[in-house]
Design a protein around this motif. Sequence first.
Motif, PDB file in Angstrom:
ATOM      1  N   UNK A  42       0.571  -1.564  -0.017  1.00  0.00           N
ATOM      2  CA  UNK A  42       0.375   0.307  -0.465  1.00  0.00           C
ATOM      3  C   UNK A  42       1.173   1.276  -0.208  1.00  0.00           C
ATOM      4  N   UNK A  43       0.650   2.331  -0.433  1.00  0.00           N
ATOM      5  CA  UNK A  43       1.334   3.760  -0.501  1.00  0.00           C
ATOM      6  C   UNK A  43      -0.008   4.580  -0.280  1.00  0.00           C
ATOM      7  N   UNK A  44       0.480   5.472   0.636  1.00  0.00           N
ATOM      8  CA  UNK A  44      -0.461   6.150   1.854  1.00  0.00           C
ATOM      9  C   UNK A  44       0.564   7.624   2.126  1.00  0.00           C
ATOM     10  N   UNK A  45       0.076   8.226   1.801  1.00  0.00           N
ATOM     11  CA  UNK A  45      -0.087   9.812   1.566  1.00  0.00           C
ATOM     12  C   UNK A  45      -0.870  10.276   3.399  1.00  0.00           C
ATOM     13  N   UNK A  46       0.117  10.536   4.723  1.00  0.00           N
ATOM     14  CA  UNK A  46      -0.432  10.990   5.301  1.00  0.00           C
ATOM     15  C   UNK A  46       0.011  12.493   6.480  1.00  0.00           C
ATOM     16  N   UNK A  47      -0.751  12.821   7.517  1.00  0.00           N
ATOM     17  CA  UNK A  47       0.033  14.007   8.558  1.00  0.00           C
ATOM     18  C   UNK A  47      -0.215  13.265   9.258  1.00  0.00           C
ATOM     19  N   UNK A  48       0.649  14.182  10.669  1.00  0.00           N
ATOM     20  CA  UNK A  48       0.156  13.860  12.190  1.00  0.00           C
ATOM     21  C   UNK A  48      -1.277  14.110  12.687  1.00  0.00           C
TER      22      UNK A  48
END
Length: 241
Positions: A126-132
């Motif tokens: 899985x390729x995931x884009x995140x922030x805190x």
Amino acid sequence: MLWDNGGDFFDRAARKWRDPTYKDIVIAASAGKVNTIPENGNATVWIRSGQTVTDKNIYLQYNGNTFSKITNASGTSLTSSQYSTFANGITLKAAYLNSLISATSALGSIGTVIIKSSQGADLRIDIRRYSTPTITASSYVSPSTSSDLYVPVNLNGARLATVKAIKADGSFLKDDWTVWLGDQQAGRINWYDFDYDETSNLIVSASSLSTIQSSGQPVTLTYEFWPRTDAANKVDIVIDY
């Protein structure tokens, strides 16, 4: 035989595997095939929102297998400009990762690559884009110990890894022996002491609340999210009685 209590591998309510790749690995192994498996923490490629995207390595244990090919979720093979190989894994190129992100991309999953080896299960990465993640309240005074405590959270694409529980005097809430396990495990409590619903709540179990109450001092619960290499990817909740 694989034993599961419904809370680990197979979601009985939804009647689906939480991680289909895990199921495929077990089936392949039971058939006598040797699996390629990702190193710990490498089953997901994490991209922090707002930071420059760089090449990302996926470290693998080939276990004698050889790399065959890598495709996207639709089965289209990636080109040599989109990835490269090295002895212990695969590198996804920054240009390819950037191509998955648009001005309207939400946080969370932005794509999947599938790594195929000479034998064994295909690996879905899985390729995931995140922030805190963010929470609306970071301290709770005397919550009921007769039921779990639900803490509203915006996960911002992140996934929970573990929880560290430290009393006000600096000691561990439980399992002092974890001090010998190193920085990544020391002071961490167990799943079912905590949980999350993967959508909108962090959860502190009623039994953990009772343990905190019995400690006689405030306890800071640090919810740590993947990737563990991002030290800022956490939230603190203080509980006091």
